[in-house]
Design a protein around this motif. Sequence first.
Motif, PDB file in Angstrom:
ATOM      1  N   ASP A  61       0.884  -1.002   0.065  1.00  0.00           N
ATOM      2  CA  ASP A  61      -0.052   0.042   0.186  1.00  0.00           C
ATOM      3  C   ASP A  61       0.912   1.159  -0.095  1.00  0.00           C
ATOM      4  N   PHE A  62       1.983   1.134   0.018  1.00  0.00           N
ATOM      5  CA  PHE A  62       3.060   2.203  -0.121  1.00  0.00           C
ATOM      6  C   PHE A  62       3.455   2.476  -1.768  1.00  0.00           C
ATOM      7  N   SER A  63       3.839   3.825  -2.056  1.00  0.00           N
ATOM      8  CA  SER A  63       3.877   4.148  -3.364  1.00  0.00           C
ATOM      9  C   SER A  63       4.806   5.482  -3.437  1.00  0.00           C
ATOM     10  N   PHE A  64       5.664   5.476  -4.191  1.00  0.00           N
ATOM     11  CA  PHE A  64       6.823   6.783  -4.467  1.00  0.00           C
ATOM     12  C   PHE A  64       5.805   7.763  -5.044  1.00  0.00           C
ATOM     13  N   TYR A  65       4.675   7.327  -5.751  1.00  0.00           N
ATOM     14  CA  TYR A  65       3.687   8.603  -6.457  1.00  0.00           C
ATOM     15  C   TYR A  65       2.362   8.090  -6.181  1.00  0.00           C
ATOM     16  N   ASP A  66       2.114   6.923  -7.061  1.00  0.00           N
ATOM     17  CA  ASP A  66       0.805   6.522  -7.129  1.00  0.00           C
ATOM     18  C   ASP A  66       0.593   5.268  -7.409  1.00  0.00           C
ATOM     19  N   LEU A  67      -0.506   4.519  -6.675  1.00  0.00           N
ATOM     20  CA  LEU A  67      -0.587   3.096  -6.814  1.00  0.00           C
ATOM     21  C   LEU A  67      -1.115   2.434  -8.168  1.00  0.00           C
ATOM     22  N   THR A  68      -2.000   3.201  -8.804  1.00  0.00           N
ATOM     23  CA  THR A  68      -2.343   2.900 -10.107  1.00  0.00           C
ATOM     24  C   THR A  68      -1.221   2.724 -11.209  1.00  0.00           C
ATOM     25  N   LEU A  69      -0.198   3.708 -11.121  1.00  0.00           N
ATOM     26  CA  LEU A  69       0.990   3.757 -11.860  1.00  0.00           C
ATOM     27  C   LEU A  69       1.626   2.659 -11.463  1.00  0.00           C
ATOM     28  N   ASP A  70       1.828   2.065 -10.039  1.00  0.00           N
ATOM     29  CA  ASP A  70       2.698   1.224  -9.743  1.00  0.00           C
ATOM     30  C   ASP A  70       2.003  -0.218 -10.295  1.00  0.00           C
ATOM     31  N   ALA A  71       0.701  -0.382 -10.337  1.00  0.00           N
ATOM     32  CA  ALA A  71       0.234  -1.568 -10.853  1.00  0.00           C
ATOM     33  C   ALA A  71       0.435  -1.851 -12.427  1.00  0.00           C
ATOM     34  N   ALA A  72       0.636  -0.613 -13.037  1.00  0.00           N
ATOM     35  CA  ALA A  72       0.810  -0.684 -14.569  1.00  0.00           C
ATOM     36  C   ALA A  72       2.206  -0.814 -14.818  1.00  0.00           C
ATOM     37  N   VAL A  73       3.193  -0.208 -14.023  1.00  0.00           N
ATOM     38  CA  VAL A  73       4.646  -0.553 -14.054  1.00  0.00           C
ATOM     39  C   VAL A  73       4.921  -1.964 -13.897  1.00  0.00           C
TER      40      VAL A  73
END
Length: 759
Positions: A61-73
Amino acid sequence: MKTSIIGFPRVGSLRELKFGTEKFFRNEIDRNELEKIAKELRIKNLKLEKESGLDFIPSNDFSFYDLTLDAAVLINIIPKRYKDLGLDDLQEYFAMAKGYQGENGDVKALAMKKWFNTNYHYMVPEIDDETEVKLVGTKVFDEFKEAKNEDILSKPVLIGPYTLLKKLRYVGDKKANDFSDDFIAVYKEIIERLNKLGAEWIQFDEPEIVYDLTDGDKNLFNKLYSEILKSKNNSKILIQTYFGDVRDIYLNLLELDFDAIGLDFIEGLKTKDLIDEYGFKEDKILFAGLINGKNIWRNNYKKTLETIEFLKNKNINFVLNTSCSLLHVPYTLKNESKLDNKYLEHFSFAEEKLVELKDLKELSENNYETDKKYIENQKLFNNRPDSYDKDVNNRVNNIKEEDYIRKPDFETREKIQREKFKLPLFPTTTIGSFPQTKEVRKNRSDFKNNLISEEEYIAFNKEKIKECIREQEEIGIDVLVHGEFERNDMVEYFGERLNGFLFTEKAWVQSYGTRCVKPPIIWGDVFRKNQMTVFWSKYAKSLTNKEVKGMLTGPVTILNWSFPREDIEIKEQTLQIALAIRDEVLDLEKNGINIIQVDEAALREKLPLRKSDWFKEYLAWAIPAFRLVHSGVKEDTQIHTHMCYSEFTDIIKAIDDMDADVISFEASRSDLQILDSLKENNFKTQVGPGVYDIHSPRIPSKEELVNQIKRILEKVSPEKLWINPDCGLKTRGNKEVRESLKNLLNATREVRDENNRNI
């Protein structure tokens, strides 16, 4: 009974991640130092959640910027233009989030939109026909192992395949269904890898299913999960929903092989009814979202325990959960030292909500009505000091229908204003704020802390306003702003000058990336005590022969970007604020301010997710509340408004009904998609689609802006078009603002000259 949360704030109790990331952007620390800061924050959260007695502790549930972007990357949804920069993985990630301009190239950031009905902004991942969806990242696995090293068997959290497919921007012919098989394969692989690592539970967030669903939507959802769930092996799968109820797909959820279903009892208007009518499966666990993850008021234990009793009587195996991620509330009350305890005892931030979960767990297992915690909790709801004002209530009750209507009609006003202001074709302006430099913030802070006198504070701001006016005149902007150097925040500033608001010291909430806001708390009835902006606007107007906009924040945005009361209706709170802003509008007009901007950046934010509820539950009073603000002005006073990152195409007619004279809105990151809707709906209001993105440090070239303006003119009539950036400039630096605005003016002049020659 066990307890769980969906997610926890990730920026830190004192915004440690924000400051660390910004240092990284400025090359003051390296990647290793940034990752060290991030790890310390993650471990701190894990330990706090464990010590609180939480049974289901989330990871990823941590992100450097955004969790949606994390999931895509994670699954290789990375547009080629970012890969071509040749950056390392973290720099590439940040290039997608905020754009890149350097020796490796020049690319804009991905689009950014509001996350459902919140003030959080998510990055819109972009996928094209050539994208190879495959597992390339390790973040979700790394953070699960990190928790395991702390002796915590966490619940890995990931945005589910359906929601991610729905949130993507499709560039090409392929759509969601065309990528469904790829998503099935990659999500199965994620489950298998987490299974091998020993994950007992895996949480897939699927808030997208609280929308109105078509048969095609349901078919896609069923296709995805009927296949993906075949891979769960020893892991249990929790499908987690929030921000509404799942009335369109509830029965499908019961039939699919989920081990648990997370439902929202706070915003899910029909959640309890669905369970009451259709029951729940004996072989599934219900994660019951009974702690409000979006507001900061203490939980009413009586009401929650009544719902717990309802679930027990239904013989449902359930876990006590938050209604959504705690990302949307501040971190802890422990940093608040100035608010009186008579107010603080009514509030619950993320850390305190962990305590509430523990309390409710214990109370539900005992005779709670004689328990001290329960008795003290109930006292709070019978004691609200300073919250009621008779005059305010009388004024709201005496609003008449004609108070919502401005006269004459728009077309008549448009002609009168065109003759009065004599602005050129494509008039240029900015949205309001200019850079809030260290010196500006220090001046405000020093005055607040009694380190300088009021005279010194005013003198500094006057000098900044003078510089701002002079610079805009030199650049050639047509309608000026005063720069807002006296303002900390577009909502907080007004809340501090209105009766009925409370303010925290360090109750920060993430808005996007490194941007955090400190929402005011609406404690009591709202009214204007004194003039709020007239002094500064009047001074700015005295410095120039050009028009200077008066700058106000609208009632719906003040409401939506505050933590609202729960003891009275949202509509009533909004009308109270609208009357206060109306008083300021009329005073600005009396003092010679002929153009007044009333920002409704967050108009869409509280729009119900189901279209059937839009007009009944929200727009029927939100739009009239805005009209109430400006209906009393003269015909030749021009009313502007502004709206931020959101999807407006489906409420364009309602926006036109606001009856403003000019509206500016974010358009640069959404690729001007709103323009088609303006044209289709014969939008009457003059418009200023943002021609460049101010949330990125990159400076748009003149040629880029010329092309952008010409694209806009394919959809917007020349006589209706204003040219402006897409939002306020407070977060940018002086140099980049100056260069960007010069390019904007040069581009406008070029297109203006072309159009004048063609007339």
